[in-house]
Scaffold this motif. Structure first.
Motif, short mmCIF file in Angstrom:
data_model
loop_
_atom_site.label_atom_id
_atom_site.label_comp_id
_atom_site.label_asym_id
_atom_site.label_seq_id
_atom_site.Cartn_x
_atom_site.Cartn_y
_atom_site.Cartn_z
N SER A 126 -0.74 11.15 4.61
CA SER A 126 -0.41 11.23 3.18
C SER A 126 1.03 10.82 2.88
N GLN A 127 1.74 10.30 3.85
CA GLN A 127 3.12 9.88 3.66
C GLN A 127 3.30 8.38 3.92
N SER A 128 2.50 7.84 4.83
CA SER A 128 2.64 6.43 5.21
C SER A 128 1.31 5.72 5.07
N ALA A 129 1.38 4.41 4.91
CA ALA A 129 0.19 3.57 4.80
C ALA A 129 0.05 2.75 6.07
N THR A 130 -1.13 2.78 6.66
CA THR A 130 -1.41 2.03 7.87
C THR A 130 -2.47 0.98 7.55
N VAL A 131 -2.16 -0.28 7.87
CA VAL A 131 -3.06 -1.40 7.59
C VAL A 131 -3.36 -2.11 8.90
N GLU A 142 2.51 12.04 -2.07
CA GLU A 142 1.31 12.00 -1.25
C GLU A 142 0.50 10.77 -1.62
N LEU A 143 0.17 10.00 -0.61
CA LEU A 143 -0.64 8.80 -0.81
C LEU A 143 -2.12 9.12 -0.67
N ASP A 144 -2.92 8.47 -1.48
CA ASP A 144 -4.36 8.60 -1.42
C ASP A 144 -4.91 7.39 -0.67
N SER A 145 -5.81 7.61 0.29
CA SER A 145 -6.35 6.51 1.10
C SER A 145 -7.09 5.48 0.27
N ALA A 146 -7.76 5.91 -0.78
CA ALA A 146 -8.49 4.97 -1.63
C ALA A 146 -7.51 4.04 -2.36
N GLU A 147 -6.40 4.60 -2.86
CA GLU A 147 -5.39 3.78 -3.53
C GLU A 147 -4.71 2.84 -2.55
N ALA A 180 0.82 -1.21 0.00
CA ALA A 180 0.00 0.00 0.00
C ALA A 180 0.86 1.26 0.00
N ALA A 181 2.01 1.22 0.67
CA ALA A 181 2.90 2.38 0.69
C ALA A 181 3.52 2.63 -0.68
N GLU A 182 3.59 1.60 -1.49
CA GLU A 182 4.13 1.73 -2.85
C GLU A 182 3.02 2.00 -3.86
N ALA A 183 1.82 2.27 -3.42
CA ALA A 183 0.67 2.48 -4.31
C ALA A 183 0.55 3.96 -4.67
N TRP A 184 1.54 4.47 -5.33
CA TRP A 184 1.49 5.85 -5.77
C TRP A 184 1.86 5.91 -7.24
N SER A 185 1.43 6.96 -7.87
CA SER A 185 1.78 7.15 -9.28
C SER A 185 2.75 8.33 -9.38
N LEU A 186 3.35 8.51 -10.53
CA LEU A 186 4.30 9.60 -10.72
C LEU A 186 3.62 10.96 -10.60
N ASP A 187 2.33 11.01 -10.83
CA ASP A 187 1.61 12.27 -10.68
C ASP A 187 1.55 12.72 -9.22
N ALA A 188 1.71 11.81 -8.30
CA ALA A 188 1.64 12.14 -6.87
C ALA A 188 2.96 12.63 -6.32
N VAL A 189 4.05 12.54 -7.11
CA VAL A 189 5.37 12.97 -6.64
C VAL A 189 5.46 14.49 -6.72
N ALA A 212 3.79 1.39 6.98
CA ALA A 212 4.95 1.43 6.08
C ALA A 212 4.97 2.79 5.39
N ARG A 213 6.17 3.19 4.98
CA ARG A 213 6.34 4.50 4.36
C ARG A 213 7.27 4.38 3.18
N SER A 214 6.93 5.07 2.11
CA SER A 214 7.78 5.17 0.94
C SER A 214 8.56 6.47 1.00
N VAL A 215 9.87 6.40 0.83
CA VAL A 215 10.70 7.60 0.84
C VAL A 215 11.66 7.57 -0.34
N PHE A 216 12.06 8.73 -0.77
CA PHE A 216 13.07 8.86 -1.82
C PHE A 216 14.39 9.21 -1.16
N HIS A 217 15.47 8.63 -1.65
CA HIS A 217 16.81 8.97 -1.13
C HIS A 217 17.62 9.59 -2.24
#
Length: 152
Positions: free
Chosen positions: A115-120, A81-86, A62-71, A147-152
């Motif tokens: 909008s940064q991390s996914a909680t399940v 930014e993560l969307d709760s529906a996605e 779920a934390a990896e459920a983002w598209s390039l438009d959200a970056v 879980a959280r997706s981050v860029f390094h």
């Protein structure tokens, strides 16, 4: 006189003969009960760990459920930014594809609160290794993974 005393000792030993059998039966029942409790506690612990592993995988998916438009690009920094529906859709998709042998698994909640991390949050039911229709031993288990997706 000697015969009388020997017979009294013999009668006394005969009276105590059954008490050893009762103690042996009691300690066998106690030992079997202790073994059953330890096996059940271990089974419950392992079932919770398996449910947490499943929830952790769903949170990661779920934390990896983002598209390039959200970056978002902010100078030299990237964020998303993560969307709760996605997040909920990705967690549900992961659980549909995951292979597990847990009982009554249910996705309780999958969202992105910040909008940064996914909680399940997931729920399952644990059944005791030895249970009958007269004594059904079951315990609901609920775990939460983030879980959280981050860029390094």
């Amino acid at each position: 006189m000697r015969l009388g005393r020997g017979r009294a000792e013999h009668d006394s030993a005969r009276d105590e003969q059954g008490s050893t059998l009762l103690l042996t039966i009691f300690y066998c029942v106690l030992g079997l009960t202790l073994i059953l409790v330890v096996v059940s506690a271990t089974s419950l612990y392992l079932e919770r760990k398996r449910l947490f592993t499943l929830a952790d995988g769903a949170a990661l998916a779920a934390a990896e459920a983002w598209s390039l438009d959200a970056v978002l690009v902010d100078g030299d920094r990237l964020s998303l930014e993560l969307d709760s529906a996605e997040v909920r859709q990705a967690a549900g998709g992961y659980l549909a594809d995951a292979v597990h042998d847990l009982h009554d698994v249910e996705l309780v909640r999958a969202a992105s609160d910040d909008s940064q991390s996914a909680t399940v949050t997931m729920r399952a039911v644990w059944y005791a290794p030895i249970h009958t229709d007269l004594l059904p031993l079951s315990v609901p288990i609920e775990v939460t993974a983030t879980a959280r997706s981050v860029f390094h």
